[in-house]
Write a protein that holds these residues in place. Structure first.
Motif, mmCIF file in Angstrom:
data_model
loop_
_atom_site.group_PDB
_atom_site.id
_atom_site.type_symbol
_atom_site.label_atom_id
_atom_site.label_comp_id
_atom_site.label_asym_id
_atom_site.label_seq_id
_atom_site.Cartn_x
_atom_site.Cartn_y
_atom_site.Cartn_z
ATOM 1 N N LEU A 179 46.262 -45.886 63.612
ATOM 2 C CA LEU A 179 46.535 -45.438 64.977
ATOM 3 C C LEU A 179 48.019 -45.477 65.310
ATOM 4 N N ALA A 180 48.790 -46.204 64.512
ATOM 5 C CA ALA A 180 50.201 -46.464 64.819
ATOM 6 C C ALA A 180 50.344 -47.096 66.202
ATOM 7 N N LYS A 181 49.441 -48.059 66.476
ATOM 8 C CA LYS A 181 49.455 -48.764 67.753
ATOM 9 C C LYS A 181 49.091 -50.231 67.531
ATOM 10 N N PRO A 182 49.619 -51.096 68.380
ATOM 11 C CA PRO A 182 49.144 -52.478 68.346
ATOM 12 C C PRO A 182 47.766 -52.585 68.978
ATOM 13 N N GLY A 183 47.110 -53.693 68.719
ATOM 14 C CA GLY A 183 45.829 -53.999 69.341
ATOM 15 C C GLY A 183 45.745 -55.487 69.599
ATOM 16 N N LEU A 184 44.567 -55.938 70.024
ATOM 17 C CA LEU A 184 44.320 -57.361 70.205
ATOM 18 C C LEU A 184 43.164 -57.777 69.306
ATOM 19 N N TYR A 185 43.355 -58.880 68.594
ATOM 20 C CA TYR A 185 42.312 -59.451 67.765
ATOM 21 C C TYR A 185 41.762 -60.688 68.457
ATOM 22 N N VAL A 186 40.464 -60.719 68.659
ATOM 23 C CA VAL A 186 39.811 -61.862 69.283
ATOM 24 C C VAL A 186 39.397 -62.828 68.185
ATOM 25 N N GLU A 187 40.099 -63.926 68.076
ATOM 26 C CA GLU A 187 39.822 -64.932 67.054
ATOM 27 C C GLU A 187 38.622 -65.787 67.431
ATOM 28 N N ALA A 188 38.474 -66.083 68.722
ATOM 29 C CA ALA A 188 37.386 -66.951 69.161
ATOM 30 C C ALA A 188 36.971 -66.561 70.566
ATOM 31 N N ILE A 189 35.656 -66.550 70.798
ATOM 32 C CA ILE A 189 35.106 -66.395 72.144
ATOM 33 C C ILE A 189 33.859 -67.258 72.190
ATOM 34 N N PHE A 190 33.772 -68.116 73.203
ATOM 35 C CA PHE A 190 32.699 -69.110 73.216
ATOM 36 C C PHE A 190 32.364 -69.499 74.638
ATOM 37 N N VAL A 191 31.066 -69.633 74.905
ATOM 38 C CA VAL A 191 30.549 -70.131 76.182
ATOM 39 C C VAL A 191 29.653 -71.326 75.879
ATOM 40 N N ARG A 192 29.801 -72.405 76.630
ATOM 41 C CA ARG A 192 28.964 -73.580 76.407
ATOM 42 C C ARG A 192 27.488 -73.255 76.631
ATOM 43 N N ALA A 193 26.622 -74.016 75.965
ATOM 44 C CA ALA A 193 25.191 -73.691 75.916
ATOM 45 C C ALA A 193 24.565 -73.549 77.301
ATOM 46 N N ALA A 194 24.934 -74.409 78.243
ATOM 47 C CA ALA A 194 24.303 -74.378 79.565
ATOM 48 C C ALA A 194 24.555 -73.078 80.309
ATOM 49 N N TRP A 195 25.630 -72.375 79.937
ATOM 50 C CA TRP A 195 26.053 -71.211 80.720
ATOM 51 C C TRP A 195 25.924 -69.889 79.961
ATOM 52 N N ARG A 196 25.208 -69.888 78.867
ATOM 53 C CA ARG A 196 25.025 -68.639 78.134
ATOM 54 C C ARG A 196 24.022 -67.734 78.835
ATOM 55 N N ARG A 197 24.131 -66.447 78.526
ATOM 56 C CA ARG A 197 23.241 -65.423 79.097
ATOM 57 C C ARG A 197 23.376 -65.324 80.620
ATOM 58 N N LYS A 198 24.596 -65.542 81.088
ATOM 59 C CA LYS A 198 24.884 -65.410 82.517
ATOM 60 C C LYS A 198 25.949 -64.345 82.773
ATOM 61 N N GLY A 199 26.311 -63.572 81.742
ATOM 62 C CA GLY A 199 27.331 -62.543 81.896
ATOM 63 C C GLY A 199 28.748 -63.035 81.701
ATOM 64 N N LEU A 200 28.916 -64.292 81.286
ATOM 65 C CA LEU A 200 30.261 -64.852 81.178
ATOM 66 C C LEU A 200 30.984 -64.392 79.923
ATOM 67 N N GLY A 201 30.253 -64.241 78.812
ATOM 68 C CA GLY A 201 30.875 -63.689 77.608
ATOM 69 C C GLY A 201 31.371 -62.273 77.843
ATOM 70 N N LYS A 202 30.568 -61.489 78.539
ATOM 71 C CA LYS A 202 30.987 -60.115 78.861
ATOM 72 C C LYS A 202 32.211 -60.117 79.760
ATOM 73 N N MET A 203 32.253 -61.054 80.707
ATOM 74 C CA MET A 203 33.415 -61.163 81.587
ATOM 75 C C MET A 203 34.680 -61.411 80.786
ATOM 76 N N MET A 204 34.624 -62.318 79.809
ATOM 77 C CA MET A 204 35.804 -62.642 79.016
ATOM 78 C C MET A 204 36.217 -61.484 78.110
ATOM 79 N N LEU A 205 35.248 -60.899 77.397
ATOM 80 C CA LEU A 205 35.593 -59.823 76.478
ATOM 81 C C LEU A 205 36.078 -58.590 77.232
ATOM 82 N N SER A 206 35.472 -58.315 78.379
ATOM 83 C CA SER A 206 35.926 -57.184 79.196
ATOM 84 C C SER A 206 37.356 -57.398 79.678
ATOM 85 N N ALA A 207 37.705 -58.642 79.996
ATOM 86 C CA ALA A 207 39.065 -58.936 80.453
ATOM 87 C C ALA A 207 40.078 -58.688 79.345
ATOM 88 N N VAL A 208 39.732 -59.053 78.106
ATOM 89 C CA VAL A 208 40.633 -58.784 76.985
ATOM 90 C C VAL A 208 40.779 -57.278 76.776
#
Length: 219
Positions: free
Chosen positions: A127-156
């Protein structure tokens, strides 16, 4: 933190050195979830020196950590562009977080750290462009499946578009079908034809002298 009402307020913000203890704890939980604790050797000292050097580079031009915090009370509105990002998370029922005290925010306010994402710039020659590499994305067990992972990845992804980058990339373990389904649901292409190649530990140290390792003795 126990939510007395069926809602919490999520904020995604840039991390700083005060967050290092929680970053290490979350990283270790991620290693446990992925059955890779034998590879885990991160210390708070190493995380501090590598993620938060002095002087600090601008966000997203080097290693960047975003911390996800949850508050039982409403938060200030999101910034027009960038961070912090805040939103209300409606729950089907009040939820108890048994780790809330251990993950209390270093900034106080009754907030608890629920997850994190770590990314850094890479480059696509196609592409001749920079990008972003996501090395780690994690939500603690109590808060999974609440849309928080999507919130973080969408922000990146939003940050990448603001910076004119060409793509966002990350890896997923082939046994983690829930994660694969989640990423595909966000529009990501899972590319099974690619394989991660890694030099680490003794295999990497073998190159310390700078000599080529071609399997043959020097003549």
């Amino acid at each position: 933190m126990s939510s007395s009402a069926a809602a919490v307020y999520a904020e995604l913000r840039l991390a700083d050195e005060r967050d290092v203890p929680h970053i290490r704890r979350l990283s270790h939980q991620m290693a446990e979830f992925e059955h890779l604790t034998e590879l885990f050797s991160a210390t708070e000292s190493l995380l501090s020196s590598t993620l938060f050097p002095t002087p600090p580079p601008p966000p997203f031009l080097s290693f960047t950590v975003l911390i996800l915090e949850l508050s039982p009370t409403p938060l200030p509105p999101s910034a027009d562009a960038g961070f912090p990002i805040s939103r209300r998370i409606d729950l089907a029922a009040p939820l108890d977080d048994p780790e809330a005290d251990a993950f209390a925010s270093p900034r106080g306010g009754g907030k608890a750290v629920a997850g994190f994402v770590l990314c850094f710039p890479n480059y696509s020659t196609f592409l001749a462009k920079p990008g972003l590499y996501v090395e780690a994305i994690f939500v603690r067990a109590a808060w999974r499946r609440k849309g928080l992972g999507k919130m973080m990845l969408s922000a990146v992804a939003a940050q990448a578009t603001r910076m004119g980058m060409g793509r966002v990339e990350w890896f997923v373990l082939d046994w983690n079908q829930n994660a694969i389904n989640f990423y595909e649901g966000m529009g990501a292409e899972v590319m099974p034809q690619w394989r991660i190649c890694r030099l680490a530990g003794a295999a990497l140290e073998a190159y310390k002298g700078g000599d080529e390792k071609d399997g043959e003795e020097s003549k």
